[in-house]
Design a protein around this motif. Structure first.
Motif, short mmCIF file in Angstrom:
data_model
loop_
_atom_site.label_atom_id
_atom_site.label_comp_id
_atom_site.label_asym_id
_atom_site.label_seq_id
_atom_site.Cartn_x
_atom_site.Cartn_y
_atom_site.Cartn_z
N PRO A 317 0.84 -1.21 0.00
CA PRO A 317 0.00 0.00 0.00
C PRO A 317 0.87 1.25 0.00
O PRO A 317 2.09 1.16 0.14
CB PRO A 317 -0.74 -0.11 1.33
CG PRO A 317 0.23 -0.80 2.23
CD PRO A 317 1.13 -1.66 1.37
N GLU A 318 0.22 2.41 -0.14
CA GLU A 318 0.98 3.64 0.02
C GLU A 318 1.25 3.85 1.51
O GLU A 318 0.64 3.20 2.36
CB GLU A 318 0.23 4.83 -0.58
CG GLU A 318 -1.00 5.26 0.19
CD GLU A 318 -1.59 6.56 -0.35
OE1 GLU A 318 -0.93 7.23 -1.16
OE2 GLU A 318 -2.71 6.90 0.05
N ARG A 319 2.16 4.76 1.81
CA ARG A 319 2.47 4.99 3.23
C ARG A 319 1.48 5.99 3.82
O ARG A 319 0.89 6.79 3.09
CB ARG A 319 3.88 5.55 3.35
CG ARG A 319 4.89 4.51 2.92
CD ARG A 319 6.26 5.11 2.82
NE ARG A 319 7.06 4.29 1.93
CZ ARG A 319 8.31 4.56 1.61
NH1 ARG A 319 8.90 5.64 2.10
NH2 ARG A 319 8.97 3.78 0.80
N PHE A 320 1.35 5.94 5.13
CA PHE A 320 0.51 6.94 5.80
C PHE A 320 1.19 8.31 5.69
O PHE A 320 2.38 8.43 5.95
CB PHE A 320 0.31 6.57 7.27
CG PHE A 320 -0.77 5.55 7.46
CD1 PHE A 320 -2.10 5.95 7.52
CD2 PHE A 320 -0.47 4.20 7.54
CE1 PHE A 320 -3.11 5.01 7.69
CE2 PHE A 320 -1.48 3.26 7.70
CZ PHE A 320 -2.80 3.67 7.78
N THR A 321 0.41 9.32 5.26
CA THR A 321 0.98 10.67 5.18
C THR A 321 0.04 11.62 5.89
O THR A 321 -1.12 11.29 6.14
CB THR A 321 1.12 11.15 3.73
OG1 THR A 321 -0.18 11.13 3.14
CG2 THR A 321 2.05 10.29 2.93
N ASP A 322 0.55 12.83 6.17
CA ASP A 322 -0.32 13.81 6.82
C ASP A 322 -1.22 14.49 5.78
O ASP A 322 -1.02 14.35 4.57
CB ASP A 322 0.49 14.83 7.63
CG ASP A 322 1.50 15.54 6.77
OD1 ASP A 322 1.15 15.89 5.63
OD2 ASP A 322 2.64 15.74 7.23
N VAL A 323 -2.22 15.19 6.27
CA VAL A 323 -3.24 15.76 5.40
C VAL A 323 -2.62 16.78 4.44
O VAL A 323 -3.01 16.87 3.27
CB VAL A 323 -4.35 16.42 6.25
CG1 VAL A 323 -5.45 16.98 5.35
CG2 VAL A 323 -4.95 15.41 7.22
N ARG A 324 -1.65 17.54 4.94
CA ARG A 324 -1.05 18.58 4.11
C ARG A 324 -0.37 17.98 2.87
O ARG A 324 -0.57 18.45 1.75
CB ARG A 324 -0.02 19.36 4.95
CG ARG A 324 0.47 20.64 4.35
CD ARG A 324 1.16 21.47 5.42
NE ARG A 324 2.17 20.71 6.13
CZ ARG A 324 3.45 20.63 5.74
NH1 ARG A 324 3.85 21.28 4.68
NH2 ARG A 324 4.31 19.92 6.42
N LEU A 326 -0.90 15.01 1.54
CA LEU A 326 -1.90 14.38 0.69
C LEU A 326 -2.63 15.44 -0.13
O LEU A 326 -2.89 15.26 -1.32
CB LEU A 326 -2.90 13.60 1.56
CG LEU A 326 -3.93 12.79 0.79
CD1 LEU A 326 -3.27 11.70 -0.03
CD2 LEU A 326 -4.94 12.17 1.73
#
Lengths: 790, 223
Positions: A317-324, A326
């Motif tokens: 999967p893609e990695r977890f990123t912050d909202v900014r 994304l």
């Protein structure tokens, strides 16, 4: 010499190698294809034990491979269980059993990851054995066709060879036997390497019919027999429903199914041969492969060079990123809303192969984005210092490693090949060479066009959404940089979409366009090319926005405003449709017809559909997104619309266009239009039972059914609207029923809509067209009296 | 303060559409104020079908800071989805305030997942999520917009809430036999909250919840 086509029989492989006079075969008995499994050590050894007694399995062992590009990039390898199989046809069966039985009984779902499962057999064999399946001499082809109706009726006597029907004196079975004998003689005489069939179903039909008639020596292959490789199947891809017909093989000859070969359709045998070389898929498998399949094959082959196996399912999967992050990443390509209206003196410029060039220029690849490998990537915000150094993606916090990227490896040779072919085409080579170059160039173009979308495609084996986002981020930066420099140089952007910009002079004496484009190319590292020069271009409003600006100053003036720029489209006009426009190419004026333009034109036109070619698009008009460019539009309506465009060019008045509309409508009403010119082609999107609305397509499907023909989703239906108000199947007549009448009201509406598309940039809508046609007789005559200034 | 409270463990919300605005509200409500007291990653969003629309989150949050602890990752296949759930088990901890997984079951019904794998992979995902909620003692909110899938998810959820459209807006109704109106959702505003509702209003068939809520000063309209 390496084989060009292969057959798998039980546990052995038959290789067919071309000789000077024909082809010879060799049986290979020792091939045991492998699939690989990764997982925790104890789970793997448990699986190995369980497979010991499985008769499908020839041997097992442990090997070290990379499970993905990242692992290879950081020079790690995983211990994997290699499972060799007795028969190539059992790879998928075993893979399903590992997941559905062995994993299920002993481990949590997702414990095992499987590799090298879904590879086409010929491709797998060539990959494993290091074989280049490119044919070693010119191929001999034989085209065998049967019309759809004859195919449904099982009428073999209607067969055409190389497009010619066979002269049969008799009817019925005698004619069929004659046909089969003629075909047999032709096969013996010409000994073709490739059978190009209209539909794959021709193969079983011919073979079984020959058997029925007791023609014992009849065979389509170089040895007796035929095999069905795969059943027909309906699938969904990119939101579109597709249909792939059943596939067959005959010994010693490759089969190209014209109804199921994108490459053959787009770029013929030359494009096909090029792709065999670049992907390693043997001819028959390359022929039925979609562009995505071909791109995957090339990737799988190059990944193998890096010790990376092809994953079966997409687990990573893609990695977890912050909202900014994304938020910054989740934007598409840049578009400048089209300035609806009629614009004079317009130039189209575009970045050639923008996305693949970004990938190569910036080394974007699944394993180079945020790899954290420690070498070759620099800290955020810094700029590259030289080769091997990394860089940061604009607006995103992705770092890109400078080490030799996988995706650039896949694409760079294609970019080089395409550029070479375009250059050679510009030198005006002999016709047969030009045809070959165009075929090859067209094939490459399609792969390059799809490589970007493929990175974001959910099931892309080596795709990664972060690559998709990084490419987009660079594209936005590049296009904005171009915009800034163009505007500073005295140009105005009237429309822009992803990699193309339409510009017009903003001031009386702008910097020459060639100077600005060279400047932009230098600055962004990707060439910005002049793609076209237009006397005028119309950007069409969206359907929901048509007529909103009625009466505004959208009519073109041919005398008053002679200055630079256009006469319309400033302020809050109607919303433009992004890909609907038409314009007149400038001919032979000054800098326009450069050789680069010509070459681009030559190679670009190649990838277009028949409808586009028939539209005379290579001539003086460029039309995009209008009805006449759509496959479903009847030829009569398409031809009228092209006439409307020409009229608009000559008269520059919507009234003049409507006058022609009036005449064409009378033609339609008088019943003098040939119904075959009113044929509509539609793609079936679902089975007949699934349609809720009683559409024309449903009516057509019902008629096909009563003619004994099955149409699956993804296939087309062709019909003429015979009576739109009638019930059910009576609304249409199929083309194969050779209709003699049509519903003139229905076609009149379609024609008016086609006219609306042409005059809507000038502020006219359907209502105004209708009222003009109703009341405008006097005006009409006077408009003919006024000769337009040229 | 009237907040939309969720109990720890798995809560299913049956939404009307895959991109329900509710989920943004829930996340922002829960994270409001946490940025001040906790550093780092406090909430995980396991996305499917592109429900994570960042502009909608920004519109909903009172400040960008609210969202600073939120981490989002998008799955495009069931396999990726399952991998993401596993990834959360490795990175979540006591500081985790909330886990959301909109459209939790949808990717498992795509044609690329074979039948023999579908149910168990989904079951494994849901079980893991439920377990996460128990162990971390934090709410795990999942949504489903399709009824037939919701029933599978419901088997694992401690609480199920259904969105019903009424003249008052979207009504949230608790599952089970004793139907309780738990809140109203008017576009971007919450009118009231679940625990207050359940405690004070009783069941819908006896009282008009909006009237009661208003009478008791419970109606809260944020902008």
């Amino acid at each position: 010499m390496s084989p060009y086509t292969l057959e798998f029989e039980g546990g052995s492989v038959r290789e067919w190698t071309l000789t000077e006079t024909g082809s010879e075969s060799r049986l290979v008995e020792d091939y045991t294809p492998s699939l690989f499994v990764s997982g925790p050590h104890d789970a793997l050894s448990n699986l190995r034990e369980r497979l010991e007694d499985d008769p499908k399995v020839a041997a097992t062992g442990y090997e070290r491979w990379a499970t993905d590009l990242h692992e290879a990039h950081v020079e790690e390898r995983s211990r994997m269980l290699r499972i060799d199989l007795e028969r190539i046809g059992e790879v998928r069966t075993l893979a399903r059993e590992i997941r559905g039985v062995h994993e299920r009984e002993t481990h949590a779902p997702g414990t095992f990851r499987l590799f090298d499962v879904d590879l086409a057999p010929g491709f797998r064999y060539c990959l494993d054995r290091g074989i280049d399946p490119t044919p070693s001499r010119d191929l001999r082809t034989l085209s065998i066709s049967l019309s759809e109706l004859a195919l449904a009726d099982g009428d073999v006597s209607a067969l055409r060879l190389e497009g010619d029907s066979l002269e049969n004196a008799q009817d019925g079975s005698t004619a069929e036997i004659d046909t089969l004998r003629t075909l047999q003689r032709r096969l013996e005489r010409d000994d073709p390497d490739v059978l190009v069939v209209s539909h794959a179903r021709v193969i079983p039909l011919l073979e079984t019919r020959a058997e029925d008639y007791g023609l014992e020596t009849f065979r389509l292959g170089r040895r007796p027999g035929w095999t069905r490789l795969a059943g027909e199947n309906t699938y969904a891809s990119y939101g579109q429903v597709g249909h792939s017909p059943a596939r067959y093989r005959v010994p010693g000859r490759a089969i190209v199914d014209r109804s199921n070969s994108f490459l053959w359709h787009q770029s013929g045998l030359d494009g096909l041969l090029y792709m065999i070389d670049r992907t390693g898929r043997p001819l028959q498998e390359a022929a039925w492969g979609s562009i995505g399949t071909l791109l995957t094959a090339r990737q799988v082959r190059l990944a193998r060079d890096r010790d990376v196996l092809a994953p079966w399912n997409k687990w990573e999967p893609e990695r977890f990123t912050d909202v900014r992050t994304l938020h910054a990443a989740d934007r598409g390509g840049f578009t400048f809303a089209p300035d609806v209206g009629f614009h004079e003196n317009v130039y189209e410029i575009d970045f050639a192969s923008l996305y693949p060039r970004i990938i190569c220029e910036h080394n974007i690849s699944p394993e180079t984005v945020d790899c954290g490998c420690g070498h070759g990537s620099s800290t955020p915000g810094t700029t590259p210092d030289g080769p091997g150094d990394g860089h940061c993606v604009p607006e995103l916090e992705y770092r890109i490693c400078g080490e030799d990227g996988f995706l650039p490896d896949v694409l760079e040779p294609l970019l080089v090949d395409r550029a070479t072919r375009k250059r050679r085409l510009a030198e005006d080579p002999p016709a047969d060479e030009a045809a070959r170059l165009r075929g090859e160039s067209g094939a490459i173009k399609w792969v390059l066009v799809s490589c970007f979308g493929y990175q974001g495609y959910r099931n892309a084996k080596f795709g990664r959404i972060e690559c998709h986002e990084a490419i987009n981020a660079y594209a936005r930066e590049i296009v904005l940089e171009a915009k800034r420099r163009l505007e500073d140089a005295g140009w105005r952007i009237v429309h822009g979409i992803v990699d193309s910009l339409w510009v017009t002079p903003r001031v009386d004496d702008p910097t020459p366009l060639s100077t600005v484009t060279a400047d932009v190319s230098d600055s962004v590292g990707i060439e910005l090319e002049r793609d076209g020069s237009y006397e005028w271009v119309c950007f069409v409003p969206r359907r929901d926005s048509i007529g909103r600006a009625s009466g505004a100053t959208r009519a073109p003036t041919t005398n008053g405003r002679s200055g630079p720029g256009s006469v319309s489209g400033i302020g809050s006009g109607p919303a433009g449709a992004l890909t609907k426009y038409f314009g007149k190419r400038r001919e032979g004026s000054g800098e326009s017809a450069t050789t680069a333009d010509a070459a681009k034109q030559a190679s670009d036109d190649d990838g277009k559909t028949d409808a586009e070619a028939a539209s005379g698009d290579g001539g003086s008009y460029k039309i995009r997104g209008l009805e006449c460019r759509q496959r479903s539009t009847p030829p009569f309506v398409a031809e009228c619309q092209r006439q409307f465009v020409e009229l608009l060019d000559r008269e520059r008045k919507p009234e003049a266009v409507c006058d022609v509309l009036g005449r064409r409508l009378s033609e339609l009403r008088s019943g003098s239009v040939d119904p075959s010119d009113l044929e509509i082609t539609k793609r079936v999107s679902k089975p007949i039972e699934a349609y809720r609305q009683r559409t024309h397509t449903v009516a057509a499907l019902e008629r096909y059914r009563s003619n004994g023909i099955d149409r699956s989703p993804g296939q087309s239906v062709r019909y003429v609207v015979s009576d739109d108000d009638a019930a059910g199947a009576e609304r249409v007549r199929l083309s194969l029923e050779e209709p003699t009448t049509y519903d003139d009201d229905w076609y009149a509406t379609a024609l008016i809509r086609a006219c609306e598309s042409v005059v809507s940039p000038l502020g006219w809508d359907r209502g105004r067209i209708r009222s003009y046609l109703r009341d405008g007789t006097t005006v009409r005559l006077s408009s003919f009296g006024n000769a337009p200034p040229e | 303060m009237h907040r939309l409270e969720f109990e720890e463990g798995l809560t299913l919300i049956e939404t009307r559409e895959p991109r329900s605005p509710l989920i943004y509200e829930i996340v922002c409500e829960r994270l409001e104020g946490t940025a001040e007291i906790a550093e780092g990653e406090t909430a995980y969003w396991i996305d499917a079908r592109n429900a994570a629309m960042t502009h909608a989150l920004y519109d909903c949050a009172s400040s960008q800071r609210t969202l600073s602890g939120l981490r989002i990752a998008r799955a495009f296949t069931a396999y990726q989805h399952h991998s993401l759930v596993r990834a959360v088990t490795r990175s979540a901890g006591p500081e985790t305030e909330l886990i959301v997984a909109p459209n939790v079951a949808t990717l498992y019904h795509d044609p690329d997942v074979p039948d023999y794998e579908r149910e168990e992979l989904l079951a494994s995902t849901l079980e893991t999520l439920a377990e996460l909620g128990r162990v971390l003692e934090c709410p795990v909110v999942v949504t489903s917009a399709a009824e037939r899938r919701a029933s599978t998810v419901d088997d694992y959820a401690g609480t199920s809430i259904e969105c019903v459209r009424t003249r008052e807006g979207i009504r949230l109704v608790g599952g089970g036999d004793d139907v309780v109106t738990e809140g109203y959702h008017h576009g971007a505003h919450w009118q009231t909250t679940i625990p207050y509702w359940a405690d004070l209003c009783g069941t819908v068939d006896r009282l008009d919840p909006t009237v009661v809520a208003h009478d008791r000063g419970l109606l809260e309209v944020r902008s």
